[in-house]
Scaffold this motif. Structure first.
Motif, PDB file in Angstrom:
ATOM      1  N   HIS A 297      38.029  71.331  70.436  1.00 43.70           N
ATOM      2  CA  HIS A 297      39.056  71.289  69.397  1.00 43.70           C
ATOM      3  C   HIS A 297      38.903  70.076  68.473  1.00 43.70           C
ATOM      4  O   HIS A 297      39.258  70.138  67.295  1.00 43.70           O
ATOM      5  CB  HIS A 297      40.460  71.313  70.023  1.00 43.70           C
ATOM      6  CG  HIS A 297      40.846  70.039  70.701  1.00 43.70           C
ATOM      7  ND1 HIS A 297      40.316  69.651  71.914  1.00 43.70           N
ATOM      8  CD2 HIS A 297      41.708  69.055  70.334  1.00 43.70           C
ATOM      9  CE1 HIS A 297      40.842  68.486  72.270  1.00 43.70           C
ATOM     10  NE2 HIS A 297      41.687  68.104  71.334  1.00 43.70           N
ATOM     11  N   ASP A 298      38.361  68.967  68.973  1.00 46.07           N
ATOM     12  CA  ASP A 298      38.232  67.761  68.157  1.00 46.07           C
ATOM     13  C   ASP A 298      36.804  67.488  67.712  1.00 46.07           C
ATOM     14  O   ASP A 298      36.484  66.364  67.314  1.00 46.07           O
ATOM     15  CB  ASP A 298      38.749  66.543  68.943  1.00 46.07           C
ATOM     16  CG  ASP A 298      40.243  66.341  68.768  1.00 46.07           C
ATOM     17  OD1 ASP A 298      40.811  66.911  67.815  1.00 46.07           O
ATOM     18  OD2 ASP A 298      40.844  65.609  69.574  1.00 46.07           O
ATOM     19  N   PRO A 327      39.896  69.182  61.440  1.00 48.03           N
ATOM     20  CA  PRO A 327      39.826  70.593  61.841  1.00 48.03           C
ATOM     21  C   PRO A 327      38.872  71.405  60.969  1.00 48.03           C
ATOM     22  O   PRO A 327      38.148  72.269  61.469  1.00 48.03           O
ATOM     23  CB  PRO A 327      41.275  71.076  61.693  1.00 48.03           C
ATOM     24  CG  PRO A 327      42.111  69.843  61.796  1.00 48.03           C
ATOM     25  CD  PRO A 327      41.295  68.790  61.130  1.00 48.03           C
ATOM     26  N   HIS A 331      35.451  73.300  62.138  1.00 49.96           N
ATOM     27  CA  HIS A 331      35.229  74.722  61.901  1.00 49.96           C
ATOM     28  C   HIS A 331      33.890  74.955  61.226  1.00 49.96           C
ATOM     29  O   HIS A 331      33.153  75.895  61.571  1.00 49.96           O
ATOM     30  CB  HIS A 331      36.367  75.278  61.042  1.00 49.96           C
ATOM     31  CG  HIS A 331      36.298  76.756  60.835  1.00 49.96           C
ATOM     32  ND1 HIS A 331      35.820  77.320  59.668  1.00 49.96           N
ATOM     33  CD2 HIS A 331      36.611  77.795  61.648  1.00 49.96           C
ATOM     34  CE1 HIS A 331      35.853  78.636  59.766  1.00 49.96           C
ATOM     35  NE2 HIS A 331      36.336  78.956  60.960  1.00 49.96           N
ATOM     36  N   ILE A 347      39.876  75.778  66.659  1.00 48.70           N
ATOM     37  CA  ILE A 347      39.385  74.496  66.167  1.00 48.70           C
ATOM     38  C   ILE A 347      39.958  74.212  64.778  1.00 48.70           C
ATOM     39  O   ILE A 347      40.336  73.079  64.455  1.00 48.70           O
ATOM     40  CB  ILE A 347      37.838  74.507  66.143  1.00 48.70           C
ATOM     41  CG1 ILE A 347      37.300  74.580  67.578  1.00 48.70           C
ATOM     42  CG2 ILE A 347      37.286  73.284  65.421  1.00 48.70           C
ATOM     43  CD1 ILE A 347      35.821  74.857  67.676  1.00 48.70           C
ATOM     44  N   LEU A 348      40.058  75.242  63.957  1.00 46.11           N
ATOM     45  CA  LEU A 348      40.555  75.078  62.592  1.00 46.11           C
ATOM     46  C   LEU A 348      42.064  74.875  62.535  1.00 46.11           C
ATOM     47  O   LEU A 348      42.572  74.102  61.712  1.00 46.11           O
ATOM     48  CB  LEU A 348      40.160  76.304  61.760  1.00 46.11           C
ATOM     49  CG  LEU A 348      40.604  76.326  60.293  1.00 46.11           C
ATOM     50  CD1 LEU A 348      40.009  75.146  59.517  1.00 46.11           C
ATOM     51  CD2 LEU A 348      40.217  77.650  59.643  1.00 46.11           C
ATOM     52  N   HIS A 349      42.822  75.540  63.413  1.00 47.82           N
ATOM     53  CA  HIS A 349      44.285  75.601  63.246  1.00 47.82           C
ATOM     54  C   HIS A 349      45.084  74.910  64.357  1.00 47.82           C
ATOM     55  O   HIS A 349      46.304  75.094  64.408  1.00 47.82           O
ATOM     56  CB  HIS A 349      44.721  77.069  63.163  1.00 47.82           C
ATOM     57  CG  HIS A 349      44.183  77.797  61.970  1.00 47.82           C
ATOM     58  ND1 HIS A 349      44.518  77.471  60.678  1.00 47.82           N
ATOM     59  CD2 HIS A 349      43.308  78.850  61.881  1.00 47.82           C
ATOM     60  CE1 HIS A 349      43.895  78.287  59.833  1.00 47.82           C
ATOM     61  NE2 HIS A 349      43.156  79.132  60.540  1.00 47.82           N
ATOM     62  N   HIS A 350      44.455  74.095  65.226  1.00 44.80           N
ATOM     63  CA  HIS A 350      45.223  73.546  66.345  1.00 44.80           C
ATOM     64  C   HIS A 350      46.230  72.473  65.935  1.00 44.80           C
ATOM     65  O   HIS A 350      47.028  72.028  66.762  1.00 44.80           O
ATOM     66  CB  HIS A 350      44.274  73.013  67.436  1.00 44.80           C
ATOM     67  CG  HIS A 350      43.523  71.765  67.063  1.00 44.80           C
ATOM     68  ND1 HIS A 350      42.385  71.787  66.292  1.00 44.80           N
ATOM     69  CD2 HIS A 350      43.755  70.465  67.355  1.00 44.80           C
ATOM     70  CE1 HIS A 350      41.927  70.557  66.136  1.00 44.80           C
ATOM     71  NE2 HIS A 350      42.748  69.728  66.767  1.00 44.80           N
ATOM     72  N   HIS A 351      46.223  72.047  64.663  1.00 44.49           N
ATOM     73  CA  HIS A 351      47.239  71.100  64.186  1.00 44.49           C
ATOM     74  C   HIS A 351      48.271  71.776  63.277  1.00 44.49           C
ATOM     75  O   HIS A 351      49.079  71.084  62.654  1.00 44.49           O
ATOM     76  CB  HIS A 351      46.578  69.931  63.455  1.00 44.49           C
ATOM     77  CG  HIS A 351      46.016  68.892  64.384  1.00 44.49           C
ATOM     78  ND1 HIS A 351      46.788  68.199  65.292  1.00 44.49           N
ATOM     79  CD2 HIS A 351      44.742  68.448  64.552  1.00 44.49           C
ATOM     80  CE1 HIS A 351      46.020  67.364  65.960  1.00 44.49           C
ATOM     81  NE2 HIS A 351      44.773  67.497  65.553  1.00 44.49           N
ATOM     82  N   ALA A 372      44.931  78.938  68.865  1.00 41.74           N
ATOM     83  CA  ALA A 372      45.320  77.649  68.301  1.00 41.74           C
ATOM     84  C   ALA A 372      46.659  77.194  68.865  1.00 41.74           C
ATOM     85  O   ALA A 372      46.862  75.998  69.131  1.00 41.74           O
ATOM     86  CB  ALA A 372      45.393  77.752  66.775  1.00 41.74           C
TER      87      ALA A 372
END
Length: 469
Positions: A297-298, A327, A331, A347-351, A372
């Motif tokens: 994810h990071d 993010p 991605h 990975i793109l939307h976890h925040h 996410a």
């Protein structure tokens, strides 16, 4: 089963006990005057050893037998031994192949001893189970003709006994090597083994019947051909999966080297993500993808300047914007890695946040991909429960309460509830993620490490889940 290079003393004692039990199992076949059918023992022992021997081509130096040891690739040979031989002789036939087979990790000696003792005891148990159902008469080894379909019963009993014995032994080695509680050590082992052992039992029965047929042992070799082909296909999958794991491991190590404050964080987020996904009832194949999502994810932090990641003081608005690009960086980095599948969206939307105030796109509610939403909860939970060089861990209960407080605005309530239920059953081990260790504080302190916003006091690091960004 042993995945560590230094074997604990308790595991060595366990292996020693297994070796003593295996020695006791094979001794009757070696005693003077024992009616051991040595020709059959030697033929089966050589056959199994040749199957498992990691021979190398003298010209290329490559392994001619690339099959993974733990797949049970040639268990039909062992089940045939359990059906054709007395228990002690059947156990003896398993030893050469077990001792000669490839060892991938040191220390090689204890691992070979363990494997040999494990297989000898498993085959010994299988032979006893087969004899309970009069396998010799069913296979026509005496004056009687083969009895079908009754012969399926001793073959099934042998396969089940082998499966149960190996499962029991494997759970014990996991408990002693990995220091797992008994429930966790044996969880899932039997379910994963039953179907393969049932197939091996049928193939072993075919080998046994052909072995005693007018065509002799050579005819039994034809049973191994389809087994070898299927195992070769599995080995190719195993190699591909190992390459996937190596790719992920390299990316995670690169992130850990760059951001020392989150060392070990990625692996634990992957583990927490799987707990949530399993509690939600996701299919097994999706669990692997969600684990990849948590671990990576990071990965976008590789695109963030190190000076920004490691800055001790407050961030400027420009530095904050740079951090919030990670993010999208991540991605882009994994876009071409096909096996990650839906993990790329996590990975793109976890925040992103449930109320739409997150980044990078301000998605809200069910617009945010399910993976996410899982990773977001796992990420914040591990950040709050990990002790680092600059902050100390919150207790698990306090962290869950903080997640519950933010459910509906920042986090998906379903994911928060699922994590709570999974942790109540599985437990959680908080860990240190920086180079130095620190004990837990007398009282809870907020812990997730993210850069403090512009204008925050210098040195601000401890934050609540709601502020985790």
């Amino acid at each position: 089963m042993m995945g560590v290079e230094v074997i604990p003393r308790t595991a060595r004692v366990y292996i020693g006990c297994a070796l003593l039990a295996a020695t006791a199992a094979v001794l009757p076949a070696l005693r003077a005057g024992a009616a051991t059918p040595w020709r059959t023992v030697l033929l089966l022992a050589v056959l199994y050893a040749l199957c498992e021997l990691p021979a190398r081509c003298p010209l290329t130096g490559r392994d001619l037998n690339p099959l993974p040891l733990t797949a049970g690739s040639f268990f039909p040979v062992l089940i045939a031994a359990a059906l054709l031989l007395p228990p002690s002789a059947a156990a003896l036939a398993a030893l050469p192949g077990a001792l000669l087979a490839r060892v991938d990790r040191p220390p090689g000696g204890p691992r070979r001893v363990w494997r040999a003792a494990r297989l000898a005891l498993g085959v010994w148990a299988a032979a006893h189970a087969a004899r309970l159902f009069h396998c010799r008469a069913a296979l026509g080894l005496g004056p009687d003709t083969p009895d079908f379909p009754y012969a399926l019963l001793p073959a099934s009993a042998a396969a089940l006994a082998l499966c149960l014995a190996l499962t029991a032994l494997d759970g014990g080695i996991r408990a002693t090597v990995e220091q797992l509680p008994p429930k966790a050590a044996w969880r899932g082992l039997l379910g994963r083994s039953l179907a393969p052992h049932a197939v091996h039992g049928l193939a072993g029965l075919m080998m046994g019947v052909l072995w005693r047929s007018p065509y002799g042992p050579v005819a039994a070799l034809f049973v191994l051909l389809p087994m070898y082909i299927s195992c070769w296909v599995f080995a190719q999958y195993h190699r591909e999966r190992a390459a996937h794991q190596a790719t992920i491991r390299a990316l995670v190590q690169a992130v850990d080297l760059k951001d020392r404050y989150t060392r070990g964080h990625s692996e634990r987020v992957g583990r927490a993500s799987v707990l949530i996904a399993r509690e939600l009832g996701m299919a097994e194949e999706r669990l692997e993808v969600v684990r990849f999502a948590g671990i990576l994810h990071d990965v976008g932090k590789l695109g963030v300047p190190t000076r920004v990641l490691r800055k001790d003081g407050p961030l400027t608005p420009e530095e904050r914007r740079i951090i919030e690009l990670h993010p999208e960086y991540g991605h882009e980095m994994v876009r071409g890695i096909g096996f990650l599948g839906e993990a790329r969206t996590a990975i793109l939307h976890h925040h992103e946040r449930m109320d739409g105030s997150g980044y990078p796109y301000g998605l809200k509610g069910r617009q945010i991909p399910e993976y996410a939403r899982v990773v977001a909860v796992a990420d914040a939970f591990d950040a709050m429960t990990s002790t680092r060089s600059y902050s100390r861990a919150r207790p698990v209960g306090t962290a869950l309460a903080e997640l519950a407080r933010c459910a509906g605005t920042q986090f998906d309530p379903r994911m928060v509830d699922a994590l709570g239920r999974a942790l109540a059953r599985e437990g959680w081990q908080s860990e240190v993620t920086a180079d130095e260790t620190a004990g837990p504080p007398p009282g809870p302190l907020p812990a997730p490490r993210t850069p403090p916003p512009a204008g925050a006091p210098a040195g601000t690091r401890n934050r609540t889940a709601e502020e985790h960004a």
